[in-house]
Design a protein around this motif. Sequence first.
Motif, PDB file in Angstrom:
ATOM      1  N   LEU A 107      15.363 -21.190  10.011  1.00  0.00           N
ATOM      2  CA  LEU A 107      14.339 -21.267   8.972  1.00  0.00           C
ATOM      3  C   LEU A 107      14.023 -22.734   8.739  1.00  0.00           C
ATOM      4  O   LEU A 107      14.898 -23.513   8.350  1.00  0.00           O
ATOM      5  CB  LEU A 107      14.836 -20.627   7.675  1.00  0.00           C
ATOM      6  CG  LEU A 107      13.902 -20.712   6.456  1.00  0.00           C
ATOM      7  CD1 LEU A 107      12.641 -19.902   6.687  1.00  0.00           C
ATOM      8  CD2 LEU A 107      14.626 -20.257   5.190  1.00  0.00           C
ATOM      9  N   GLU A 108      12.778 -23.116   9.001  1.00  0.00           N
ATOM     10  CA  GLU A 108      12.349 -24.502   8.798  1.00  0.00           C
ATOM     11  C   GLU A 108      11.779 -24.632   7.390  1.00  0.00           C
ATOM     12  O   GLU A 108      10.620 -24.327   7.130  1.00  0.00           O
ATOM     13  CB  GLU A 108      11.310 -24.904   9.851  1.00  0.00           C
ATOM     14  CG  GLU A 108      11.770 -24.761  11.296  1.00  0.00           C
ATOM     15  CD  GLU A 108      12.827 -25.777  11.714  1.00  0.00           C
ATOM     16  OE1 GLU A 108      13.355 -26.502  10.851  1.00  0.00           O
ATOM     17  OE2 GLU A 108      13.144 -25.834  12.918  1.00  0.00           O
ATOM     18  N   GLY A 109      12.595 -25.087   6.451  1.00  0.00           N
ATOM     19  CA  GLY A 109      12.157 -25.237   5.079  1.00  0.00           C
ATOM     20  C   GLY A 109      12.243 -23.945   4.298  1.00  0.00           C
ATOM     21  O   GLY A 109      12.219 -22.848   4.855  1.00  0.00           O
ATOM     22  N   MET A 110      12.360 -24.064   2.975  1.00  0.00           N
ATOM     23  CA  MET A 110      12.482 -22.924   2.087  1.00  0.00           C
ATOM     24  C   MET A 110      11.473 -23.088   0.955  1.00  0.00           C
ATOM     25  O   MET A 110      11.192 -24.228   0.544  1.00  0.00           O
ATOM     26  CB  MET A 110      13.903 -22.861   1.508  1.00  0.00           C
ATOM     27  CG  MET A 110      14.163 -21.669   0.585  1.00  0.00           C
ATOM     28  SD  MET A 110      15.763 -21.776  -0.263  1.00  0.00           S
ATOM     29  CE  MET A 110      16.897 -21.669   1.122  1.00  0.00           C
ATOM     30  N   PRO A 111      10.919 -21.993   0.429  1.00  0.00           N
ATOM     31  CA  PRO A 111      10.058 -22.123  -0.755  1.00  0.00           C
ATOM     32  C   PRO A 111      10.783 -22.888  -1.849  1.00  0.00           C
ATOM     33  O   PRO A 111      11.937 -22.588  -2.168  1.00  0.00           O
ATOM     34  CB  PRO A 111       9.784 -20.678  -1.157  1.00  0.00           C
ATOM     35  CG  PRO A 111       9.957 -19.887   0.107  1.00  0.00           C
ATOM     36  CD  PRO A 111      11.029 -20.587   0.874  1.00  0.00           C
ATOM     37  N   THR A 112      10.125 -23.870  -2.424  1.00  0.00           N
ATOM     38  CA  THR A 112      10.795 -24.728  -3.398  1.00  0.00           C
ATOM     39  C   THR A 112      11.294 -23.935  -4.606  1.00  0.00           C
ATOM     40  O   THR A 112      12.321 -24.273  -5.198  1.00  0.00           O
ATOM     41  CB  THR A 112       9.850 -25.841  -3.867  1.00  0.00           C
ATOM     42  OG1 THR A 112       8.623 -25.256  -4.333  1.00  0.00           O
ATOM     43  CG2 THR A 112       9.547 -26.798  -2.732  1.00  0.00           C
ATOM     44  N   ALA A 113      10.591 -22.864  -4.969  1.00  0.00           N
ATOM     45  CA  ALA A 113      11.014 -22.069  -6.121  1.00  0.00           C
ATOM     46  C   ALA A 113      12.335 -21.355  -5.858  1.00  0.00           C
ATOM     47  O   ALA A 113      13.049 -20.997  -6.802  1.00  0.00           O
ATOM     48  CB  ALA A 113       9.931 -21.049  -6.478  1.00  0.00           C
ATOM     49  N   SER A 114      12.677 -21.149  -4.582  1.00  0.00           N
ATOM     50  CA  SER A 114      13.904 -20.429  -4.237  1.00  0.00           C
ATOM     51  C   SER A 114      15.072 -21.350  -3.949  1.00  0.00           C
ATOM     52  O   SER A 114      16.220 -20.905  -3.892  1.00  0.00           O
ATOM     53  CB  SER A 114      13.655 -19.538  -3.006  1.00  0.00           C
ATOM     54  OG  SER A 114      12.609 -18.618  -3.245  1.00  0.00           O
ATOM     55  N   PHE A 115      14.799 -22.639  -3.761  1.00  0.00           N
ATOM     56  CA  PHE A 115      15.846 -23.578  -3.355  1.00  0.00           C
ATOM     57  C   PHE A 115      16.663 -24.026  -4.564  1.00  0.00           C
ATOM     58  O   PHE A 115      16.118 -24.398  -5.603  1.00  0.00           O
ATOM     59  CB  PHE A 115      15.227 -24.788  -2.667  1.00  0.00           C
ATOM     60  CG  PHE A 115      16.237 -25.824  -2.244  1.00  0.00           C
ATOM     61  CD1 PHE A 115      17.078 -25.587  -1.174  1.00  0.00           C
ATOM     62  CD2 PHE A 115      16.342 -27.028  -2.929  1.00  0.00           C
ATOM     63  CE1 PHE A 115      18.011 -26.533  -0.780  1.00  0.00           C
ATOM     64  CE2 PHE A 115      17.263 -27.980  -2.545  1.00  0.00           C
ATOM     65  CZ  PHE A 115      18.102 -27.730  -1.469  1.00  0.00           C
ATOM     66  N   ASN A 116      17.982 -23.997  -4.406  1.00  0.00           N
ATOM     67  CA  ASN A 116      18.887 -24.470  -5.442  1.00  0.00           C
ATOM     68  C   ASN A 116      19.700 -25.631  -4.877  1.00  0.00           C
ATOM     69  O   ASN A 116      20.578 -25.426  -4.033  1.00  0.00           O
ATOM     70  CB  ASN A 116      19.826 -23.346  -5.899  1.00  0.00           C
ATOM     71  CG  ASN A 116      20.703 -23.759  -7.067  1.00  0.00           C
ATOM     72  OD1 ASN A 116      20.815 -24.943  -7.392  1.00  0.00           O
ATOM     73  ND2 ASN A 116      21.346 -22.783  -7.689  1.00  0.00           N
ATOM     74  N   PRO A 117      19.433 -26.857  -5.306  1.00  0.00           N
ATOM     75  CA  PRO A 117      20.157 -28.006  -4.735  1.00  0.00           C
ATOM     76  C   PRO A 117      21.657 -27.945  -4.976  1.00  0.00           C
ATOM     77  O   PRO A 117      22.426 -28.547  -4.222  1.00  0.00           O
ATOM     78  CB  PRO A 117      19.524 -29.208  -5.449  1.00  0.00           C
ATOM     79  CG  PRO A 117      18.841 -28.649  -6.659  1.00  0.00           C
ATOM     80  CD  PRO A 117      18.433 -27.258  -6.302  1.00  0.00           C
ATOM     81  N   ASN A 138      10.373 -31.393 -10.752  1.00  0.00           N
ATOM     82  CA  ASN A 138      10.251 -30.009 -11.229  1.00  0.00           C
ATOM     83  C   ASN A 138       9.644 -29.043 -10.221  1.00  0.00           C
ATOM     84  O   ASN A 138       9.907 -27.841 -10.299  1.00  0.00           O
ATOM     85  CB  ASN A 138       9.446 -29.977 -12.529  1.00  0.00           C
ATOM     86  CG  ASN A 138      10.142 -30.707 -13.657  1.00  0.00           C
ATOM     87  OD1 ASN A 138      11.352 -30.572 -13.827  1.00  0.00           O
ATOM     88  ND2 ASN A 138       9.399 -31.505 -14.407  1.00  0.00           N
ATOM     89  N   VAL A 139       8.837 -29.544  -9.306  1.00  0.00           N
ATOM     90  CA  VAL A 139       8.272 -28.673  -8.271  1.00  0.00           C
ATOM     91  C   VAL A 139       9.149 -28.704  -7.023  1.00  0.00           C
ATOM     92  O   VAL A 139       9.528 -27.664  -6.485  1.00  0.00           O
ATOM     93  CB  VAL A 139       6.824 -29.070  -7.930  1.00  0.00           C
ATOM     94  CG1 VAL A 139       6.297 -28.213  -6.782  1.00  0.00           C
ATOM     95  CG2 VAL A 139       5.919 -28.917  -9.158  1.00  0.00           C
ATOM     96  N   TYR A 140       9.494 -29.898  -6.573  1.00  0.00           N
ATOM     97  CA  TYR A 140      10.266 -30.037  -5.335  1.00  0.00           C
ATOM     98  C   TYR A 140      11.774 -30.061  -5.584  1.00  0.00           C
ATOM     99  O   TYR A 140      12.551 -30.064  -4.620  1.00  0.00           O
ATOM    100  CB  TYR A 140       9.830 -31.301  -4.591  1.00  0.00           C
ATOM    101  CG  TYR A 140       8.487 -31.133  -3.923  1.00  0.00           C
ATOM    102  CD1 TYR A 140       8.385 -30.801  -2.582  1.00  0.00           C
ATOM    103  CD2 TYR A 140       7.309 -31.283  -4.643  1.00  0.00           C
ATOM    104  CE1 TYR A 140       7.153 -30.642  -1.970  1.00  0.00           C
ATOM    105  CE2 TYR A 140       6.069 -31.120  -4.045  1.00  0.00           C
ATOM    106  CZ  TYR A 140       5.999 -30.793  -2.705  1.00  0.00           C
ATOM    107  OH  TYR A 140       4.769 -30.626  -2.108  1.00  0.00           O
ATOM    108  N   LYS A 141      12.189 -30.079  -6.829  1.00  0.00           N
ATOM    109  CA  LYS A 141      13.600 -29.956  -7.197  1.00  0.00           C
ATOM    110  C   LYS A 141      14.500 -30.953  -6.460  1.00  0.00           C
ATOM    111  O   LYS A 141      15.571 -30.606  -5.950  1.00  0.00           O
ATOM    112  CB  LYS A 141      14.098 -28.531  -6.943  1.00  0.00           C
ATOM    113  CG  LYS A 141      13.375 -27.472  -7.755  1.00  0.00           C
ATOM    114  CD  LYS A 141      13.962 -26.102  -7.473  1.00  0.00           C
ATOM    115  CE  LYS A 141      13.282 -25.030  -8.300  1.00  0.00           C
ATOM    116  NZ  LYS A 141      13.838 -23.681  -8.032  1.00  0.00           N
ATOM    117  N   GLY A 142      14.035 -32.184  -6.378  1.00  0.00           N
ATOM    118  CA  GLY A 142      14.859 -33.207  -5.747  1.00  0.00           C
ATOM    119  C   GLY A 142      14.772 -33.249  -4.239  1.00  0.00           C
ATOM    120  O   GLY A 142      15.465 -34.055  -3.610  1.00  0.00           O
ATOM    121  N   THR A 143      13.959 -32.394  -3.609  1.00  0.00           N
ATOM    122  CA  THR A 143      13.805 -32.421  -2.146  1.00  0.00           C
ATOM    123  C   THR A 143      12.624 -33.309  -1.747  1.00  0.00           C
ATOM    124  O   THR A 143      12.126 -33.218  -0.632  1.00  0.00           O
ATOM    125  CB  THR A 143      13.595 -31.007  -1.583  1.00  0.00           C
ATOM    126  OG1 THR A 143      12.368 -30.459  -2.101  1.00  0.00           O
ATOM    127  CG2 THR A 143      14.745 -30.100  -1.951  1.00  0.00           C
TER     128      THR A 143
END
Length: 569
Positions: free
Chosen positions: A249-259, A324-329
Amino acid sequence: MMATGSIQTLDPINAKGSGAGYNQYGEPLMYFPDGLYPPEAALVEDYSMSEDGLTYTFNLKQDLTFHDGSEFTAQDAVYTYRRMAESPNSRNKDDIIGQTMTIDHEKDASIAAPEDEETLDDIVPQSLAVRAPDDYTFEFDLASPFEYTLFQIAGGNWAMLPENAVGDIEGYDGEYSYNEFFSTANGGPEYAGLGAFQVDSWTKGSEITLSSFENYWNGEPELDEIRFTVVTSGNTRLNRFKGENAHILEGMPTASFNPDNVSIEETKGSREVGTYTFDDGMEVNYGQIPALTTEYLVFNTLEVPIPVRKAFAYALNQHDVAENVYKGTATPAYHITPPDPYPTFEEGVTSRETYTRHAEEGYQSNTDWAENGYPYGYGETMLGEATQVMEDAGYGPNDMYSVTATTISGNDAYTQVLTTLQSKLRAAHIDMEITEANFGTIISQAINGSMEVFALGDGMEYPGPQNFLRYLHGKNPSGQFTRWGAEGSYYDEELRQFARDTWDEQYAGDDATPETRNEAFQTIEEVNWESVQELPLVNPISQRFWHQGVDVDMYGVMENQTFDDVTIQ
């Protein structure tokens, strides 16, 4: 694997927005092993550059074959480069006869360009300075030295094709018509490249299937087959991966990603590798790397007036988007050039005074310069200024400006950014509608100039600021996505002329030095601040997730990776 959008074409020279797999079935002379730079030799034994930096000579490997069994020779390289420069199907002429890397050629004076512009369509057929002294020697001459030449020709759009495969340039009748050679009919068996995998079947809207090519120059791949399925929805891609219906998986939806679910176990240069644990306990491999990419909003200046573009800039808070959108990514972006290749200035060295503002101190980094000079609020929303600039232009609660912004289908981050802006802009008398389109459609519409505002992410082909800034100083505006400076566009002629003079004198002038070029880069960045052709959002981190049974390396910063040594347990 999964492709994020329709696979528009297999043609390397028409590859903008083409979709998935081009690093697998195509091969240029040079390549980035696992996406790492500097580039290394792929199809060549060795290469050299003349003392004046103009002539490049490549001694080709012998006994290499295309997927159709024909032998690769220097004549194929001549044909491939000529197609990029001369074919009416080429979308990449700027890479070979443009403003930065320019292979020498003659121009036809009878082919007119728009007033105060140049055209790339005036090349005299067969005048490109590429040649094959013998079957295994390929040479070309640059019009002027370019330090990133080997980087440029390692890109996927420089992939070799058999000589005379398509008759779309003078001197070649073509074994196939254009549509036949790049056709989806019967799986597109006519297509022949030099990559590790050959095309078995291809359907634009659904998938492309590739099989191992036993005569690949770097040895037969370990994998038997790669299948890229087109899945435009980010959430659907994530669910398919979690359901083990995709290996990578190349990248994840930002809303689903938990750092907090990331555990970094190893650092390899700028690459970080470890594991990611989903909330349900599933653990997968994880890798991340700061991308040579800027994500931004593009304004068609033929359609969107200057006050509206500035209101967008005042309303946007890049720090808020990153957090807040990219959650630190991602990190907040205030320049079009990403941080790593951004020019640095020694302490005490000052930038040339620019049209928009002057620098009296020698800022030493991308962040410092923006923090001390970005005019639309560094880390803040300036809604009062956004409202004022619109009211000064005659807009108000009863006279709203209407604009349509287009985002890539399935890109939830872009949608979140535009949705957040939508409510802020409404308070500043701008009514913004948000629409979606697939990536290939967006690129086609951007080329045609049929959108007003759209979100885009652009990765560098080489780690130099000119990679992006060549499009922002107002030369040949009718061919740029922004159209800034084109007849009928909303622009300041004095500012454009200043930008043009700066680029021609300090970057491209006979007396240009690394120092003057850096000053030119900073000036063009500030010209973009004033003109708001492109509004930077963030510099993202590239992410990859892969299941435990997949043995694949995390790619490097160039992100071009061939899966010839990938294995699956």
